[in-house]
Design an enzyme around this catalytic site. Structure first.
Site, short mmCIF file in Angstrom:
data_model
loop_
_atom_site.label_atom_id
_atom_site.label_comp_id
_atom_site.label_asym_id
_atom_site.label_seq_id
_atom_site.Cartn_x
_atom_site.Cartn_y
_atom_site.Cartn_z
N HIS A 128 0.82 -1.22 0.00
CA HIS A 128 0.00 0.00 0.00
C HIS A 128 0.85 1.27 0.00
O HIS A 128 0.42 2.31 -0.49
CB HIS A 128 -0.94 0.01 1.20
CG HIS A 128 -1.96 -1.08 1.14
ND1 HIS A 128 -2.78 -1.40 2.19
CD2 HIS A 128 -2.30 -1.95 0.15
CE1 HIS A 128 -3.56 -2.41 1.85
NE2 HIS A 128 -3.29 -2.75 0.62
N PHE A 375 -1.04 -8.18 4.95
CA PHE A 375 0.29 -7.58 4.78
C PHE A 375 0.30 -6.25 4.03
O PHE A 375 1.23 -5.97 3.25
CB PHE A 375 1.23 -8.58 4.09
CG PHE A 375 1.09 -9.98 4.60
CD1 PHE A 375 1.21 -10.26 5.95
CD2 PHE A 375 0.79 -11.04 3.74
CE1 PHE A 375 1.07 -11.54 6.44
CE2 PHE A 375 0.63 -12.32 4.21
CZ PHE A 375 0.77 -12.57 5.56
N CYS A 376 -0.72 -5.43 4.24
CA CYS A 376 -0.79 -4.11 3.55
C CYS A 376 -0.62 -4.26 2.05
O CYS A 376 0.02 -3.42 1.40
CB CYS A 376 0.26 -3.14 4.09
SG CYS A 376 0.04 -2.74 5.82
N ALA A 377 -1.16 -5.35 1.51
CA ALA A 377 -1.10 -5.55 0.05
C ALA A 377 -2.41 -6.25 -0.34
O ALA A 377 -2.39 -7.36 -0.89
CB ALA A 377 0.12 -6.39 -0.31
#
Ligand SMILES: Cc1ncc(COP(=O)(O)O)c(C=O)c1O
Length: 462
Positions: A128, A375-377
């Site tokens: 992100h 995982f911020c993805a």
């Protein structure tokens, strides 16, 4: 960390890390040394970095603003740290190194200096931090490629179809989810062929691989100190000076300004002459300890040599993959396939298990620290898992029934100073949990699985 003792490792290797002898309690009784397998989130500090910071601490002083001896010394150290980072990254002569808070900050800084009308090209697979700073700009989102070659082709097609005007490609060097290494040099060549610039998100690459800005021919590199064994709150954006010099400062304030005068109008406005060097984007008192810690880590990594680090890491990756391959219920996440080159980062799902539950059991029953979730993805995880839903299931209930799609994953990551025993314990723990189930019961608290402290015996994994 109630019963954990926090002492430092005594190992003298230049890449030994703190915390190797920290002991943590197990929910099932007793304690073990902590196995830190979450380097991709934040790596432990190098002993050398810690020692350098401790040696400097008594001499700490203000930077760029004091007449005293320690202010002069600290200013010198700050600027020397900039030079060390430039050398570590193989910067070109006219590149600038700006100290930031971390990769997220670096990429937001770059987003703030893009010339009017810049179109940004970014793969949906990005973290992100690389995906979101360009919001409000014309952006072309590129589909997840299934091979490094395809990544190059996808970018090439998008750039060929792009309208005239300034363009920026943003790409990660190594995925924070799969650990897979991206073809940065080839992507840079394509970008430049079509008149675009390229920024490398090296948050996960730099701690494992040499990153040479000139050899890769990328325009900027961003990375974080806390992932590079230097957890003192600093990061870096390094690269081309022109866009940085021509833009308004990222933050307005002291340090960024050379001269400030009351406006001629007398209406309270002020006129400012901004610095044209890196200080332009470093307003406020610089984080000299953070910058010095990063420089110390750069020196230690260079001294130890990436070859040795890579060799060691490949050996551990091989063992990890071989161990997980013996567990049919474990599915390793990958975009580029089994043979892809990767850093010490690997994510997986376990059939029939809730990932938060699995990670909680690894911690509580084995003293192993990993990460679970998305995982911020988020877009990448959706692609890899083929699942739209993101809400984790209740703890204890499998997220996905056998044969169904899982909604979250578990990530294991490691690097300098990781002993064999941590990988061995991890593989053994995965096998035992899959075979026997958890030995404790867990409950959901604030959306996370935690050991049920009221329980005193096994409850099975389901
Ligand atoms: C590939 C990648 N880019 C950017 C970031 C953001 O780094 P930071 O949180 O240090 O700003 C991360 C963090 O995990 C990452 O893995």
């Amino acid at each position: 960390m109630s019963s954990a003792s926090a002492t430092t490792a005594t190992c003298t290797s230049s890449l030994s890390v703190l915390g190797r002898d920290v002991r943590v309690p197990l929910v099932t009784g007793g304690e073990v040394t902590y196995a830190a397998l979450d380097y991709a989130a934040s790596a432990p500090a190098l002993q050398k970095v810690w020692d350098d910071v401790a040696a400097y601490a008594p001499y700490y002083g203000s930077v760029h603003r004091g007449a005293g001896y320690l202010s002069q010394l600290s200013t010198d150290l700050f600027e020397q740290s900039r030079a060390t980072v430039a050398e570590f990254l193989g910067c070109r002569e006219d590149d600038q190194v700006v100290f930031t808070r971390a990769t997220t900050d670096s990429l937001n800084l770059l987003a703030s200096v893009l010339p009017e009308g810049t179109r940004v090209f970014v793969f949906e697979t990005e973290h992100h931090a690389s995906l979101l700073p360009w919001r409000g700009r014309a952006t072309t989102f590129l589909d997840a490629p299934r091979s490094p070659r395809q990544a190059v082709t996808v970018l090439e097609e998008a750039l060929r179809a792009a309208p005239e005007g300034p363009k920026l490609v943003c790409v990660t060097g190594a995925s924070n989810v799969t650990g897979e290494i991206w073809p940065v040099r080839e992507l840079a060549a394509v970008a430049h062929r079509f008149g675009a610039r390229i920024v490398l998100d090296a948050a996960q690459l730099a701690p494992h691989h040499p990153v040479d800005i000139a050899a890769l021919d990328v325009d900027w590199v961003a990375f974080s100190g806390h992932k590079l064994y230097a957890p003192f709150g600093a990061g870096v954006l390094a690269g081309r000076a022109d866009w940085l010099r021509e833009a308004e400062p990222y933050l307005a304030g002291g340090g960024a300004s050379r001269k400030v005068v009351r406006g001629a109008e007398g209406n309270g406005a002020v006129e400012v002459e901004w610095h044209t060097n890196a200080a332009r984007h470093e307003a406020g008192s610089p984080n000299v300890i953070g910058a010095y810690a990063i420089a110390s880590a750069c020196r230690a990594l260079t001294e130890a040599g990436f070859d040795a680090l890579l060799r060691r890491e490949r050996e551990l990756i091989g063992r990890l993959c071989a161990g997980l391959a013996e567990v049919p219920e474990v599915k390793v996440l990958s975009l580029f396939g089994e043979d892809a080159d990767r850093v010490g980062v690997l994510s997986f799902v376990v059939e029939g298990w809730n990932s938060s539950h699995f990670a909680a059991a690894l911690s509580a029953e084995y003293g192993i620290g990993v990460r679970d979730g998305l995982f911020c993805a988020h877009p990448l995880l959706r692609t890899l898992l083929g699942a739209e839903e993101q809400e984790p299931g209740e703890c204890g209930a499998p997220e996905a029934a056998p044969g169904e799609k899982s909604l979250n994953a578990v990530r294991v990551s490691f690097g300098a100073g990781t002993p064999d025993e941590h990988i061995e314990r991890f593989v053994r723990a995965v096998k035992e949990l899959v075979r026997d189930g958890a030995r404790w019961s867990y409950r959901t608290e604030d959306g996370r699985c935690v050991p049920d402290r009221g329980a005193d015996s096994a409850a099975g994994q389901g």
